[in-house]
Scaffold this motif. Structure first.
Motif, PDB file in Angstrom:
ATOM      1  N   LYS A   1       0.820  -1.217   0.000  1.00  0.00           N
ATOM      2  CA  LYS A   1       0.000   0.000   0.000  1.00  0.00           C
ATOM      3  C   LYS A   1       0.852   1.265   0.000  1.00  0.00           C
ATOM      4  CE  LYS A   1      -4.195  -1.788   2.256  1.00  0.00           C
ATOM      5  NZ  LYS A   1      -5.073  -1.679   3.448  1.00  0.00           N
ATOM      6  N   LEU A   2       2.024   1.181   0.626  1.00  0.00           N
ATOM      7  CA  LEU A   2       2.901   2.343   0.708  1.00  0.00           C
ATOM      8  C   LEU A   2       3.623   2.603  -0.607  1.00  0.00           C
ATOM      9  CD1 LEU A   2       4.346   4.553   2.426  1.00  0.00           C
ATOM     10  CD2 LEU A   2       6.050   2.800   2.997  1.00  0.00           C
ATOM     11  N   VAL A   3       4.155   1.552  -1.214  1.00  0.00           N
ATOM     12  CA  VAL A   3       5.062   1.721  -2.356  1.00  0.00           C
ATOM     13  C   VAL A   3       4.371   1.504  -3.700  1.00  0.00           C
ATOM     14  CG1 VAL A   3       7.199   0.853  -3.397  1.00  0.00           C
ATOM     15  CG2 VAL A   3       7.037   1.053  -0.919  1.00  0.00           C
ATOM     16  N   HIS A   4       3.363   0.669  -3.757  1.00  0.00           N
ATOM     17  CA  HIS A   4       2.628   0.368  -4.989  1.00  0.00           C
ATOM     18  C   HIS A   4       3.543  -0.119  -6.120  1.00  0.00           C
ATOM     19  CE1 HIS A   4      -0.943   2.097  -3.215  1.00  0.00           C
ATOM     20  NE2 HIS A   4      -0.337   3.255  -3.031  1.00  0.00           N
ATOM     21  N   PRO A   5       4.274  -1.214  -5.913  1.00  0.00           N
ATOM     22  CA  PRO A   5       5.078  -1.752  -7.023  1.00  0.00           C
ATOM     23  C   PRO A   5       4.173  -2.435  -8.048  1.00  0.00           C
ATOM     24  CG  PRO A   5       5.175  -3.246  -5.159  1.00  0.00           C
ATOM     25  CD  PRO A   5       4.391  -2.048  -4.699  1.00  0.00           C
ATOM     26  N   ALA A   6       4.715  -2.660  -9.243  1.00  0.00           N
ATOM     27  CA  ALA A   6       3.948  -3.383 -10.268  1.00  0.00           C
ATOM     28  C   ALA A   6       3.543  -4.752  -9.726  1.00  0.00           C
ATOM     29  CB  ALA A   6       4.787  -3.527 -11.532  1.00  0.00           C
ATOM     30  N   ALA A   7       2.377  -5.218 -10.124  1.00  0.00           N
ATOM     31  CA  ALA A   7       1.756  -6.380  -9.484  1.00  0.00           C
ATOM     32  C   ALA A   7       2.245  -7.727 -10.012  1.00  0.00           C
ATOM     33  CB  ALA A   7       0.237  -6.302  -9.663  1.00  0.00           C
ATOM     34  N   TYR A   8       3.146  -7.747 -10.982  1.00  0.00           N
ATOM     35  CA  TYR A   8       3.518  -8.999 -11.648  1.00  0.00           C
ATOM     36  C   TYR A   8       3.943 -10.096 -10.664  1.00  0.00           C
ATOM     37  CZ  TYR A   8       3.480  -6.077 -15.808  1.00  0.00           C
ATOM     38  OH  TYR A   8       3.096  -5.233 -16.808  1.00  0.00           O
ATOM     39  N   GLY A   9       4.819  -9.775  -9.718  1.00  0.00           N
ATOM     40  CA  GLY A   9       5.312 -10.781  -8.788  1.00  0.00           C
ATOM     41  C   GLY A   9       4.521 -10.875  -7.500  1.00  0.00           C
ATOM     42  N   TRP A  10       3.386 -10.162  -7.442  1.00  0.00           N
ATOM     43  CA  TRP A  10       2.568 -10.123  -6.220  1.00  0.00           C
ATOM     44  C   TRP A  10       1.203 -10.780  -6.427  1.00  0.00           C
ATOM     45  CZ3 TRP A  10       4.052  -7.820  -1.521  1.00  0.00           C
ATOM     46  CH2 TRP A  10       5.288  -7.162  -1.544  1.00  0.00           C
ATOM     47  N   LYS A  11       1.026 -11.515  -7.513  1.00  0.00           N
ATOM     48  CA  LYS A  11      -0.305 -12.012  -7.864  1.00  0.00           C
ATOM     49  C   LYS A  11      -0.885 -12.940  -6.809  1.00  0.00           C
ATOM     50  CE  LYS A  11       0.088 -11.341 -12.839  1.00  0.00           C
ATOM     51  NZ  LYS A  11       0.128 -11.973 -14.187  1.00  0.00           N
ATOM     52  N   LYS A  12      -0.097 -13.885  -6.295  1.00  0.00           N
ATOM     53  CA  LYS A  12      -0.614 -14.804  -5.277  1.00  0.00           C
ATOM     54  C   LYS A  12      -1.019 -14.052  -4.015  1.00  0.00           C
ATOM     55  CE  LYS A  12       1.669 -19.109  -6.631  1.00  0.00           C
ATOM     56  NZ  LYS A  12       2.552 -20.220  -6.187  1.00  0.00           N
ATOM     57  N   PHE A  13      -0.203 -13.096  -3.638  1.00  0.00           N
ATOM     58  CA  PHE A  13      -0.520 -12.292  -2.451  1.00  0.00           C
ATOM     59  C   PHE A  13      -1.789 -11.483  -2.690  1.00  0.00           C
ATOM     60  CE2 PHE A  13      -0.226  -7.914  -0.834  1.00  0.00           C
ATOM     61  CZ  PHE A  13      -0.359  -8.147   0.526  1.00  0.00           C
ATOM     62  N   LEU A  14      -1.924 -10.872  -3.849  1.00  0.00           N
ATOM     63  CA  LEU A  14      -3.087 -10.034  -4.140  1.00  0.00           C
ATOM     64  C   LEU A  14      -4.363 -10.868  -4.249  1.00  0.00           C
ATOM     65  CD1 LEU A  14      -1.424  -7.616  -6.721  1.00  0.00           C
ATOM     66  CD2 LEU A  14      -2.181  -7.039  -4.404  1.00  0.00           C
ATOM     67  N   GLN A  15      -4.243 -12.113  -4.701  1.00  0.00           N
ATOM     68  CA  GLN A  15      -5.411 -12.985  -4.758  1.00  0.00           C
ATOM     69  C   GLN A  15      -5.947 -13.286  -3.361  1.00  0.00           C
ATOM     70  OE1 GLN A  15      -4.043 -16.392  -6.953  1.00  0.00           O
ATOM     71  NE2 GLN A  15      -4.098 -15.333  -8.938  1.00  0.00           N
ATOM     72  N   ARG A  16      -5.036 -13.360  -2.384  1.00  0.00           N
ATOM     73  CA  ARG A  16      -5.449 -13.610  -0.998  1.00  0.00           C
ATOM     74  C   ARG A  16      -5.962 -12.336  -0.331  1.00  0.00           C
ATOM     75  NH1 ARG A  16      -0.279 -15.880  -0.353  1.00  0.00           N
ATOM     76  NH2 ARG A  16       0.168 -14.289   1.229  1.00  0.00           N
ATOM     77  N   ASN A  17      -5.686 -11.209  -0.931  1.00  0.00           N
ATOM     78  CA  ASN A  17      -6.069  -9.915  -0.362  1.00  0.00           C
ATOM     79  C   ASN A  17      -6.816  -9.097  -1.416  1.00  0.00           C
ATOM     80  OD1 ASN A  17      -4.405  -9.642   2.428  1.00  0.00           O
ATOM     81  ND2 ASN A  17      -3.172 -10.737   0.898  1.00  0.00           N
TER      82      ASN A  17
END
Length: 590
Positions: A508-524
């Motif tokens: 939430k603070l840095v807002h990096p591109a979501a490519y490597g965060w997909k599994k985390f974002l699916q849980r959230n």
């Protein structure tokens, strides 16, 4: 060599102006720790960019370039030209992320990206490891160059050189904080540039050299002019070009060229007015550092091959210097002894400026780690601003003292450069991926740091003693990268990721591109994914690299008199620059 009163007057005036800047900015810097270490987080791109350039134009840089050119020719410079790739990656991908984080030092990053005791350990340990140990090694390397310059041009002993140079630098660094460092860097940058270009022009007029054409046609020099290594000779092609371009730039950690940004480069980005100024500062730095500055140093290095073809010739010319300080890097200050009155004073002031700008930055950066990431975080969290500034000033003095002692033990700039590369081998990819891959955790970084250091110590101290065949520098680097990378990748996959609460706060603070965060974002699902423009930013990075390399080549071709190649390189540089600048305007920045 005799230094005239005019030369001494120029040097004295330079010292006075530098110290006055420290005195004038001391009151503002002493207000609080944010002012002392980040100058109020309100600095414009042009001042930060010039400061970055001035800092990387350290007293050891022309010595290092001379050492490289004399040993491996102009193409040998790819060992540091390759770092442009990580520099441009920082410009278009990481600069805005650092500014977005709103932290005081890059080590504070550890406790927003990772959680718990491992994150706290990382922050504390690296505050001392980088801010003290590594920082002292870097400053000692720069101080070694000052010792050689002082011995050759002023006839000073190593101890005399360190006493004079250290006292003045510590004076304005400890008083003015980062604001004083930035303003002094701005003043020192123009002196440094004038000195290096003026010295190159005058040396070409010497009877031994004659002209550019005479220099380039000299049989001792003509085989060292190629901008690229001989592709048919793997013994030079692999270590000088393939390893730096294919591996070194992303896999190693080196001060001022950290993959993903870091150190004093991050400090400058964090002190910028906004993301746009952070990007502008790092872009200016990379253009000036790689495309504009190298050629005066290269010309002087090539000229030195004619005047001092062997190290033994340097020994004859400067018999008072200790044998352990005699190396190819000594040829740069040796060539400056031919300069006339007035220009000699300017060049001496420029070399002093190069030394002071680098040392002052490392002193302020190192003390920021000691204060913000160790003293306040772990020793005395309730320390007042006044106390923090006091500790910062005290640590500034102590860092300089230890660096001066270590400088008396080193021998040449290339030696220290290779040691630092080896210690950081294999850690670079962690610093690139930790913003974009949620799976990386604190144990990833701890493993990379420990393994790379152990491997470096093994190769430096024990490998040959245990009866193994001696390895070349690039072979040590490749082994270090391989062993370290395998270690931290395995640890990452075998340990738990950071808790979602920590990862949520970071994303939430840095807002990096979501490519490597997909599994985390699916849980959230409540977190809005950052669409990002990472592919576009990487295309701008590549355009930036092409622009700067072609500018570097074009300058060389025009100097060599190769008109056709110069025109082609210039055209590609202009086209790449236009694409880069137009694309920059489309980037989403605050």
């Amino acid at each position: 060599m005799l230094i005239s009163n005019i030369d001494w007057a120029i040097i004295a005036a330079f010292f006075v102006v530098s110290m006055l800047i420290g005195v004038i900015t001391s009151r503002q810097a002493g207000k609080n720790a944010k002012e002392f270490f980040l100058s109020g987080r309100n600095m414009p791109w042009w001042l930060l960019g010039v400061s970055m350039v001035a800092t990387t134009f350290s007293a050891d840089t022309p010595n290092l370039v001379t050492d490289i050119v004399r040993k491996n020719g102009v193409s040998g410079n790819w060992v540091w030209w390759a770092f442009l790739l990580t520099g441009m990656l920082t410009v278009f991908v990481y600069a805005k992320l650092w500014r977005r984080s709103k932290i005081t030092t890059d080590l504070e990053f550890y406790e927003i990206r990772y959680g718990g005791k491992p994150a706290a350990f990382l922050r504390a340990f690296r505050a001392l490891y980088l801010g003290v140990f590594f920082n002292i090694v870097i400053m000692a390397t720069v101080s070694l160059a000052a010792i050689k310059i002082g011995g050759v041009m002023l006839g000073l002993t190593p101890i005399q050189t360190m006493l004079i140079a250290s006292i003045v630098t510590v004076f304005y660094s400890s008083l003015g904080g980062l604001r004083g460092v930035l303003l002094t860097d701005f003043f020192q940058f123009f002196i440094s540039i004038a000195g290096s270009f003026g010295a190159a022009w005058y040396i070409l007029q010497q009877p031994e050299i004659g002209s550019l054409d005479a220099l380039f046609s000299n049989p001792q020099v003509s085989d060292k002019l190629n901008l690229l290594p001989d592709f048919s000779d793997s013994t030079t092609l692999i270590p000088l070009l393939i390893v730096p371009i294919a591996v070194q730039w992303w896999a190693t950690w080196y001060p001022g060229a950290e993959p993903g940004g870091g150190g004093y480069i991050a400090q400058r980005m964090l002190s910028a007015k906004d993301e746009k100024n952070a990007i502008g500062a790092t872009l200016f730095f990379n253009i000036a550092h790689y495309a504009l500055r190298p050629w005066p140093w290269i010309i002087i290095a090539l000229s030195s091959i004619i005047v001092f073809p062997e190290i033994s010739d340097l020994k004859v010319a400067f018999p008072h210097l200790p044998d352990d300080k005699l190396n190819d890097d000594l040829a740069y200050p040796a060539m400056l002894t031919f300069l006339p009155v007035g220009l000699l004073g300017i060049v001496l002031a420029s070399l002093i400026a190069a030394f002071m700008s680098t040392i002052s930055t490392h002193l302020n950066w190192g003390s920021s780690y000691v204060v913000n990431d160790f003293y306040v975080r772990f020793i005395k969290p309730d320390a007042s601003d006044k106390e923090q500034v006091m500790v910062g000033r005290l640590s500034t003095v102590l860092l300089m003292v230890f660096a001066a002692f270590l400088a008396l033990e080193l021998q040449n700039a290339l030696q220290a450069f290779e040691i630092l590369l080896q210690i950081g081998a294999g850690t670079g990819l962690i610093f690139i991926l930790r913003w974009f891959w949620w799976r990386i955790n604190a144990f990833t970084e701890i493993t990379g740091m420990v393994v790379s250091f152990v491997v470096a110590i093994y190769f430096e101290l024990y490998h040959e003693k245990l009866g193994f065949e001696a390895l070349l520098s690039h072979e040590k680097l490749l082994w270090g990268v391989t062993i370290t990378s395998i270690s931290w990748i395995l640890v990452t996959l075998l340990t738990k990721p950071e808790k979602d609460q920590v990862l949520r706060g970071f994303y939430k603070l840095v807002h990096p591109a979501a490519y490597g965060w997909k599994k985390f974002l699916q849980r959230n699902p409540d977190i809005q994914p950052e669409k990002g423009q990472l592919p576009f930013e990487i295309s701008l990075m590549l355009a930036g690299c092409i622009t700067v390399y072609c500018t570097l080549f074009a300058t060389g071709f025009w100097i060599y008199g190769n008109v056709a190649a110069g025109m082609v390189s210039t055209g590609v540089a202009v086209a790449g620059g236009l694409f880069m600048l137009l694309g920059w305007k489309k980037m989403k920045v605050d």
